[in-house]
Design a protein around this motif. Structure first.
Motif, PDB file in Angstrom:
ATOM      1  N   GLU A  87      -0.582   8.201  -6.616  1.00  0.00           N
ATOM      2  CA  GLU A  87      -1.841   8.445  -7.307  1.00  0.00           C
ATOM      3  C   GLU A  87      -1.523   8.893  -8.717  1.00  0.00           C
ATOM      4  N   ILE A 101      -5.007   4.658  -7.737  1.00  0.00           N
ATOM      5  CA  ILE A 101      -4.075   4.618  -6.609  1.00  0.00           C
ATOM      6  C   ILE A 101      -3.289   3.325  -6.725  1.00  0.00           C
ATOM      7  N   LYS A 125      -3.936   2.407   3.923  1.00  0.00           N
ATOM      8  CA  LYS A 125      -5.180   2.683   3.202  1.00  0.00           C
ATOM      9  C   LYS A 125      -6.011   1.413   3.160  1.00  0.00           C
ATOM     10  N   TYR A 127      -9.026  -0.667   1.180  1.00  0.00           N
ATOM     11  CA  TYR A 127      -9.575  -0.834  -0.170  1.00  0.00           C
ATOM     12  C   TYR A 127     -10.768  -1.779  -0.123  1.00  0.00           C
ATOM     13  N   GLU A 149     -10.283   5.398  -7.317  1.00  0.00           N
ATOM     14  CA  GLU A 149     -10.793   6.167  -6.189  1.00  0.00           C
ATOM     15  C   GLU A 149     -11.981   7.003  -6.633  1.00  0.00           C
ATOM     16  N   ALA A 154     -11.948   3.655  -2.130  1.00  0.00           N
ATOM     17  CA  ALA A 154     -10.944   3.133  -3.069  1.00  0.00           C
ATOM     18  C   ALA A 154     -11.308   1.678  -3.356  1.00  0.00           C
TER      19      ALA A 154
END
Length: 183
Positions: A87, A101, A125, A127, A149, A154
């Protein structure tokens, strides 16, 4: 027995005229003036070179925007060439800042509106993506994602297919506001 004390003198304020009877401070010698001028010129020249390098239209600035510096984005030859995810804070271009990110990993889930990537260290993660960013991708592909984010969402600004994001390489969508190659 007491010791006589020297008469006190009022404190002199910076920039004020010297007290009467005190010797004036000598000015700078010609050699010091020349040296100071040379140092100032070197600083200005170095700053100008840095600005020119940062704004030049070379292939290095055509790279994907990310934390990897001017050598190809997140997976280029910059200092973060081996980063799996992270990040960072970047300028939003309007005097503010935005949290970004970056992740490189394998696509584990894919739809026209979302992508889930899992890095080699197990970090995963999801997105939000556009259908254009999903075009050409498949589950199992290795991608590098740069996202903005906001809260728990995100949103991908760049999805690059392939493990290395070389300047102009990949089939991903460049981040909004990124320079485009003209030649």
């Amino acid at each position: 027995m007491t010791t006589p004390q020297a008469p006190s003198t009022p404190e002199q304020t910076w920039g004020a005229a010297p007290a009467p009877g005190s010797a004036p401070r000598p000015g700078w010698s010609p050699g010091k003036k020349i040296a100071a001028g040379a140092v100032a010129a070197a600083i200005v020249a170095g700053g100008g070179a840095a600005v020119w390098a940062a704004s030049s239209s070379s292939a290095a600035t055509d790279a994907q925007a990310g934390p990897g510096g001017m050598n190809g984005g997140p997976r280029g030859a910059g200092g973060l060439g081996s980063a799996l995810h992270g990040e960072y804070v970047a300028s939003d271009g309007n005097g503010g800042y935005v949290t970004k990110i970056m992740q490189t990993g394998e696509v584990t889930e894919l739809s026209a509106t979302s992508l889930t990537a899992k890095s080699d260290d197990g970090f995963s993660k999801t997105y939000t993506i556009t259908s254009a960013q999903a075009t050409g991708l498949a589950t199992g592909d290795t991608v590098t994602v740069v996202a903005t984010e906001s809260g728990s969402t995100a949103t991908a600004t760049s999805v690059t297919d392939g493990e290395t994001a070389a300047p102009g390489g990949g089939r991903g969508t460049p981040p909004s506001g990124a320079p485009t190659r003209t030649g």
